[in-house]
Design a protein around this motif. Structure first.
Motif: not given
Length: 116
Positions: A14-34
């Motif tokens: 679950v953590l790895v899946m959410f990490i991958l989702i956060d990496i996607f959101f970082i590439t989209e410009g969402n700074l809170f994902s950091y």
């Protein structure tokens, strides 16, 4: 440390899946994902190093990011729907809440390491 053998891999997956989702959101410009990404990486490191605070960390993460935040998002979307926006899509939030409940209640089968 984990009394049920499938619980630790489940939490890690679950953590790895959410990490991958956060990496996607970082590439989209969402700074809170950091922030979310850093918390999840720290949790994975704590799980694999059998840190004495892993129980508290997983409990905090499951309550805050998997139960509280999606619940607030559902409430906000329902209020928005009542005010005239006809789009009420809450599947993702419900999935996060279900995963959060599984992780939170699975913690009772978790044996915290001995404190030195």
């Amino acid at each position: 440390m984990f009394l049920i053998k499938l619980y630790k891999p489940f939490v890690v997956v679950v953590l790895v899946m959410f990490i991958l989702i956060d990496i996607f959101f970082i590439t989209e410009g969402n700074l809170f994902s950091y922030v979310r990404l850093a918390i999840k990486i720290i949790l994975i490191i704590m799980i694999f190093t059998n840190n004495k605070y892993v129980y508290t960390g997983v409990k905090f993460w499951s309550i805050l990011f998997l139960l509280l935040v999606p619940s607030i998002q559902i409430i906000a979307r329902v209020v928005k729907y009542i005010l005239g926006d006809y789009e009420l899509v809450i599947y993702k939030q419900i999935l996060f809440i279900v995963i959060g409940i599984i992780i939170y209640y699975g913690l009772k089968y978790f044996k915290p390491p001995a404190r030195v």
